[in-house]
Write an enzyme that holds these catalytic residues in place. Structure first.
Site, PDB file in Angstrom:
ATOM      1  N   SER A   1       5.872   2.354  -4.288  1.00 16.41           N
ATOM      2  CA  SER A   1       4.771   1.898  -5.124  1.00 16.41           C
ATOM      3  C   SER A   1       5.055   2.272  -6.582  1.00 16.41           C
ATOM      4  O   SER A   1       6.060   1.841  -7.133  1.00 16.41           O
ATOM      5  CB  SER A   1       3.442   2.473  -4.620  1.00 16.41           C
TER       6      SER A   1
ATOM      7  N   ASP B   1       0.807  -7.422   0.826  1.00 17.25           N
ATOM      8  CA  ASP B   1       0.502  -6.210   0.056  1.00 17.25           C
ATOM      9  C   ASP B   1      -0.606  -6.485  -0.960  1.00 17.25           C
ATOM     10  O   ASP B   1      -0.532  -7.432  -1.735  1.00 17.25           O
ATOM     11  CB  ASP B   1       1.764  -5.741  -0.673  1.00 17.25           C
TER      12      ASP B   1
ATOM     13  N   HIS C   1       0.592  -3.021   1.907  1.00 14.57           N
ATOM     14  CA  HIS C   1       1.096  -1.898   1.122  1.00 14.57           C
ATOM     15  C   HIS C   1       1.487  -0.706   1.976  1.00 14.57           C
ATOM     16  O   HIS C   1       2.440  -0.006   1.676  1.00 14.57           O
ATOM     17  CB  HIS C   1       0.025  -1.480   0.110  1.00 14.57           C
TER      18      HIS C   1
END
Length: 690
Positions: free
Chosen positions: A542, A627, A662
């Site tokens: 991330s 995501d 995610h």
């Protein structure tokens, strides 16, 4: 693009130049078109990349499976959490043999009572390729549970209600809610929830729902008009209030309170938002305890009576501000206050007797660890539940008697497969960065691993949003340590390990400190012969994936391989597009590129914009098609551009989970397959294939 690839042919996305002009400056983005997940050509490209990965890693296919089975074999399949008592029931979670998902259970009055299964998530997940439960909230009469379910991995939860006496799941189904932000009123009939915007994915509206009524008739109670703020909702520990919080990290906080016994009343502001003022609150009897950064960068603790919250002159200081200690956590009991204080990168738990003001700290006895206040729903107890872990100690749950100072281990994560903590050792030291800041570093390895530069090492960091990467235990990591790897966490700026200024000095126009710190730690690890450049690997996800992108542009020769998971790499384009989920709330982290100084600064480090003709290390990039945090097209575009620019013959692999978001795959075992892929990629590069 076709999804059939011949051997030795690497996928290449078509170049379709798009001009993007901001502040009179034009960028050419050849892969902007990849942002359409409905376009079959995009899906073909992603599938072709997946096939290319499988082809390249075909020699270690069996090894990947072995790693997966090895990591799975360390997990106790039939397991239970430590029960906690709330109201008349003891609640706990268990996993059954072969089960991917938890089973939520409770027992009435005593742990010897008959088990009641509230939700068997294994059964609920069966019709879905992805499934996640978001939050369970039980009504005051113990008869109803509200929960959210996500079957796409976009973190858009459908609110459901189950009758725990009859087993019936009510027809009330409310889509697009914030999972985990549900609160029952005291009447057991009224439920409050947050609705999310399907475009921005931000929670922005608070509704009141009455059981058995049409959700279309639900009453809108509050709408957050500033889309830079995130909102949350929950019942306070005292049960007297339902708290609605609007919060923007680094900017401001605003609480609104509603008495749970008055569900048709209005939420009343605790203290209006004010730029720069962040606070959170705990309620006890007629008093609020306030953790606040008002005239206190590292936060201090204050108290105020219920009817005086809007008057800051009525706030009384309980714990003053300290420049070297960051006040991070607070829990309140009838007789005690418990504080989680971060000093020199580590959490210290401080217990204060509310009557005689005597205090003490818990002693953990290890150099590097992570500790935290657990879930303590009962005010009327002297027992504190807390969690503890270290790089060599599995996750542990303790009950601590705050009067007698007796510590009882209630449960320690059981690691199967012959794990012995005495076979491993950890170190903690500080590395001076190029501007003189001292970066804490935590390292773990198996005893006997050489430190003469010959051993491989995996360096991990995150370094954003004030999130501290604490040195906790990982059973999956043993698959690296047992094969001769060292593992290092660089606690770089952008996190909050060393206090609030540590975060402030790694964001906005100081973001490059985050990248420089990581590189400086890498160079130190090589200089001190923990590893060498041809055996040093880096990993981040991330915002930590942004970190990976920045460091491979800056110092690619330092790393043999890099794993970037769901990487936020197209910083400028994403931050300019307010229609992309979560963008506006990020302005105080990265800056608003519609202001030229932020645009210029972002452009100077944005990984996608700074790809250049040079040799890059071996790279594995991971993403999920759905995501909600970092859109899949950022890593896809990055890989496509790297393919055309890089001058080396190193591996460049993109893996897209076509069913996940995610957090990767759902289920406790499915997620291990992605870790096995990452580890096989790394281990293969140093010739370890068994």
């Amino acid at each position: 693009m076709t999804n059939t690839q011949t051997k030795s042919v690497t996928p290449q996305a078509a170049s379709k130049p798009t001009e993007l002009t901001t502040h009179g400056h034009t960028r050419i983005d050849n892969y902007y078109w990849l942002n359409d997940r409905e376009n079959p050509e995009v899906i073909d490209y992603l599938q072709a990349e997946n096939e290319h990965l499988e082809e390249v890693l075909a020699p270690v296919k069996a090894f990947r499976e072995k790693l997966f089975e090895e990591m799975k074999g360390r997990i106790k399949q039939q397991d239970e959490s430590v029960p906690y008592k709330e109201g008349h029931y003891y609640y706990y979670t268990k996993f059954v043999e072969g089960g991917e998902y938890p089973v939520y259970c409770r027992k009435a009055g005593s742990l010897e009572a008959e088990e009641e299964i509230m939700l068997d998530v294994n059964e609920m997940a069966k019709p879905h390729s992805y499934y996640d439960i978001g939050g369970l909230e039980v009504s005051d009469n113990d008869e109803l549970v509200a929960f959210g379910e996500d079957t796409v991995s976009r973190r858009m939860y459908t609110l459901r209600i189950k009758n725990l006496k009859t087993g019936e799941i009510y027809p009330d189904a409310i889509p697009d809610t914030e999972g985990g932000s549900y609160a029952w009123a005291a009447d057991n009939q009224t439920l409050f929830y947050i609705r999310k915007d399907p475009q921005t994915l931000l929670g922005y509206q608070v509704y009141r729902h009455t059981l058995g009524t049409d959700p279309a008739q639900d009453v809108l109670l509050y709408e957050e008009l500033d889309n830079q703020f995130y909102i949350g909702l929950g019942r306070m520990k005292s049960k007297k209030y339902i708290a609605l919080v609007s919060d923007h990290n680094g900017v401001a906080t605003e609480y609104r309170l509603l008495e749970a016994a008055n569900p048709t009343g209005e939420f009343v502001v605790f203290l209006p938002r004010e730029k720069g003022h962040e606070y959170d609150i705990q309620h006890l009897e007629t008093t609020f305890y306030v953790r606040t950064n008002w005239k206190a960068d590292n936060f201090r603790l204050m108290e105020v009576k219920e009817n005086k919250t809007n008057d800051r002159s009525a706030w009384k200081e309980v714990i003053p501000h300290r420049h070297h200690v960051y006040l991070q956590q607070l829990d309140v009991f009838k007789n005690h206050l418990v504080l989680g204080e971060r000093k020199e990168g580590l959490i210290h738990l401080r217990v204060i007797n509310r009557t005689n003001k005597e205090e003490h700290y818990l002693d953990f006895g290890e150099a590097a660890y992570v500790a935290g206040i657990g879930y303590n729903p009962d005010f009327n107890t002297d027992i504190l539940r807390f969690g503890y872990s270290s790089l060599t100690t599995p996750s542990s749950t303790f009950d601590y008697n705050m009067e007698t100072k007796e510590k009882t281990l209630m449960k320690q994560q059981e690691v199967l497969g012959g794990f012995d903590p005495n076979n491993y050792t950890s170190e903690r030291f500080f590395v001076k960065s190029r501007d003189g800041a001292k970066i804490p570093v935590s390292v773990v390895y198996r005893k006997g691993t050489p430190k003469d530069g010959s051993a491989p090492l995996l360096q991990y960091s995150y370094g954003s949003y004030g999130y501290s990467t604490d040195p906790g235990f990982s059973s999956t990591r043993l698959s690296l340590l047992d094969r001769g790897f060292l593992f290092a966490i660089a606690h770089i700026r952008g996190g909050q390990e060393m206090g609030r200024k540590w975060y402030d000095n790694g964001k906005m126009l100081k973001k490059k400190n985050t990248f420089n710190d990581f590189v400086d730690v890498s160079e130190y690890l090589i200089q001190q012969k923990y590893t060498s450049a041809d055996k040093l690997f880096a990993m981040g996800g991330s915002a930590g994936g942004l970190l990976m992108g920045a460091v491979v542009n800056q110092k690619p020769q330092l790393y043999r391989g890099v794993v970037a998971s769901v990487p936020f790499v197209d910083v400028v384009t994403t931050m300019l597009d307010e229609s992309i989920p979560l963008t506006t709330g990020e302005f105080e982290e990265w800056g608003n590129p519609k202001i030229k100084k932020y645009y210029d600064y972002m452009l100077s480090y944005s990984p996608y914009d700074n790809v250049k003709e040079q040799a890059y290390p071996n790279m594995l990039v991971m993403t999920g098609l759905h995501d909600s945090q970092v859109q899949y097209w950022e890593p896809a575009k990055w890989v496509a551009k790297l393919r055309t620019m890089k001058t080396d013959t190193n591996q460049l692999l993109l893996h897209t989970n076509m069913e996940a978001g995610h957090g990767g795959a759902s289920g406790r075992f499915e997620a291990l397959k992605e870790i096995a892929l990452e580890y096989a990629f790394i281990l293969n590069l140093v010739g370890i294939r068994e």
